[in-house]
Design an enzyme around this catalytic site. Structure first.
Site, PDB file in Angstrom:
ATOM      1  NE  ARG A  66      21.360  19.776   8.205  1.00 56.95           N
ATOM      2  CZ  ARG A  66      20.588  18.719   8.321  1.00 56.95           C
ATOM      3  NH1 ARG A  66      19.819  18.588   9.389  1.00 56.95           N
ATOM      4  NH2 ARG A  66      20.562  17.772   7.406  1.00 56.95           N
TER       5      ARG A  66
ATOM      6  CE  LYS B  33      27.632  11.215   2.189  1.00 56.55           C
ATOM      7  NZ  LYS B  33      27.096  12.494   1.725  1.00 56.55           N
TER       8      LYS B  33
ATOM      9  CD  GLU C  65      30.846   4.055   2.250  1.00 56.45           C
ATOM     10  OE1 GLU C  65      31.328   4.885   3.017  1.00 56.45           O
ATOM     11  OE2 GLU C  65      29.629   3.768   2.213  1.00 56.45           O
TER      12      GLU C  65
ATOM     13  CG  HIS D 124      18.453   7.497  -1.091  1.00 54.34           C
ATOM     14  ND1 HIS D 124      19.052   6.361  -0.592  1.00 54.34           N
ATOM     15  CD2 HIS D 124      18.340   7.306  -2.433  1.00 54.34           C
ATOM     16  CE1 HIS D 124      19.293   5.525  -1.584  1.00 54.34           C
ATOM     17  NE2 HIS D 124      18.879   6.064  -2.703  1.00 54.34           N
TER      18      HIS D 124
END
Length: 480
Positions: A291, A115, A199, A234
């Site tokens: 993908r 990330k 974040e 999630h």
């Protein structure tokens, strides 16, 4: 390209093989001992055993898969999703062996797999990012200073993370140190990489992703969006295309942003750029999945394209056969992931035998399925049985077809997410389009589902009693 090995199992292996066969390409299935009699093995032209049931001895054994592919004179390997699909070392090893990897090059997989590296790559392309710091951090005092600047609540995220692992929401400064420690520990344990970053936590977020496809001739197209905000732990459970809330202007803006992300890493093939959207409809780059996605069928239905066919064409070095202006949204599609999980026990895996397994059919219904009646559900792999997808000219039509399809999908022997799916599709928040990633937390509880099941059983019993009394009345009249 005359022969493709599909380095996967279940519904995605069959899905890829269907397109390969349509294109006149022979297919090779791989299987573990647990999958010896699985449908994907029977569906392929050839099948090869690659190891014992645990994934690390079979579907994650890249060296064995490449060895068998070479022995069988395979031209290309399609990784599906999961397992080795985002493993840069595997993609590199496949290419070095002289076999085509149907997917991006290893450089792009590595870059987007981190990330932090992804943020670094896209920040030069004027793409909206969630406020925060785009570098690894372990110093609590520095973390406090960043949090004070961007404001609580904040999100601590693992750089190499996925599926919610190594992720912590922190509401107050006093919890920061302990939550950072937990996130770093969990990330190290899950991914072998303890890097975390901070974040701003986006409250009431929606999870919207853009499907892209890039060829080796400089063309990058976006195939519109998918709404993936209905999640548990999630993980996505329900997806739809298009989103119920995007304006044409936002759709184009997000699409262009997604193509920029692809260009930032010289992308090749199918990929998905994921965004968070806040309550004010601002969107922020989240990550890129390098993908084919589980939820790709909803995009295929609204665009009329076969994404696997495009993957294969691009891997063969061909130019994409369409331009951006050729792509239009037609109708609406919904997808429910049918897991062997019990929604009454916090979605715990449900292991057992499929004593009855009957799929719904009819106009507007597509089932990407990997199981058949009589099969055991292996404990070693993801518990997804199939994907139930419906299509209609409107969202309402797709919803009505979906509810009927769920009702005619018969599974006995294990618990599934079908009742949960029905709950979602009938809920006013979903039907109105006014929902976010907290849908399950805000609206769902096992008690609601139990109560609904009891009410339906009571109604069914009353109908049966009424019919019985009517039959008895007819019987008495006829005997008199």
């Amino acid at each position: 390209m005359k022969k493709i090995l599909v380095a996967n199992r279940g519904e995605i292996a069959i899905r890829v093989m269907k397109t390969a066969k349509k294109m006149g390409i022979k297919t090779v299935a791989v299987y573990s001992s647990a999958d010896r009699n699985a449908p994907h093995v029977k569906f392929a032209d050839e099948a090869v055993w690659i190891g014992e049931p645990p994934s690390n001895q079979s579907y994650l054994n890249g060296a064995k898969i490449i060895e068998e592919a070479k022995r069988l004179n395979v031209d290309a390997i399609h990784p599906g999703y999961g397992f080795l699909s985002e493993n840069a070392d595997f993609a590199e090893a496949v290419a070095k062996s002289g076999i085509i990897f149907i997917g991006p090059q290893s450089k792009a997989i590595r870059m987007m797999g981190s990330k932090l590296a992804a943020k670094e790559a896209v920040k030069h392309y004027d793409i909206p990012m969630v406020p925060g710091i785009d570098q690894a951090i372990s110093d609590v005092e520095k973390a406090k200073a960043i949090a004070a600047e961007i404001g609580f609540p904040i999100l601590i995220k693992a750089s190499a993370g996925g599926g919610g692992k190594g992720m912590r929401i922190v509401e107050r400064e006093k919890d920061l140190a302990s939550q950072m420690e937990r996130a770093i520990s969990e990330a190290t344990s899950a991914f072998g990489d303890g890097s975390v970053f901070i974040e701003k936590y986006v409250s009431s977020p929606r999870h919207i992703e853009i499907q892209i496809m890039a060829d080796s001739h400089g063309n990058v197209l976006y195939f519109f969006e998918r709404e993936c905000s209905i999640q548990r732990r999630h993980q996505k459970v329900v997806e739809e295309a298009p989103s119920a809330i995007l304006s044409p202007e936002q759709r184009e803006e997000m699409g262009i942003a997604a193509t920029k992300v692809a260009r930032s890493c010289d992308y090749l093939g199918a990929g998905t750029v994921e965004f968070l959207m806040d309550a004010e409809r601002n969107f922020y780059f989240l990550e890129m999945n390098t993908r084919l996605q589980v939820e790709h069928p909803v995009t295929e239905l609204i665009t009329g394209v076969d994404l696997v066919e495009l993957q294969i064409m691009v891997a063969r070095g061909e130019v994409l056969p369409m331009k951006q202006e050729d792509l239009k949204i037609q109708g609406h599609a919904l997808e429910l992931r049918v897991y062997a999980e019990d929604p009454l026990t916090n979605f715990l895996p449900s292991v057992g035998t499929l004593h009855t397994y009957s799929l719904p059919t009819g106009p507007g219904i597509r089932v990407d399925n990997g199981f058949e009646e009589g099969m055991e559900i292996p404990i070693y792999y993801d518990p997804m049985l199939a994907k139930l997808i419906t299509y209609g000219k409107t969202r309402e039509e797709a919803l009505q077809i979906m509810i009927k399809a769920i009702d005619s999908y018969v599974v006995e022997g294990v618990q599934t997410t079908l009742p949960f799916g029905r709950f979602v599709f009938e809920h006013e928040a979903f039907r109105s389009g006014d929902f976010d990633t907290h849908f399950v937390k805000n609206y769902y509880s096992p008690e609601i589902l139990k109560q609904k099941a009891e009410e339906e059983a009571e109604i069914a019993a009353l109908i049966a009693l009424k019919q019985y009394l009517a039959d008895q009345k007819i019987l008495r009249i006829s005997t008199n």
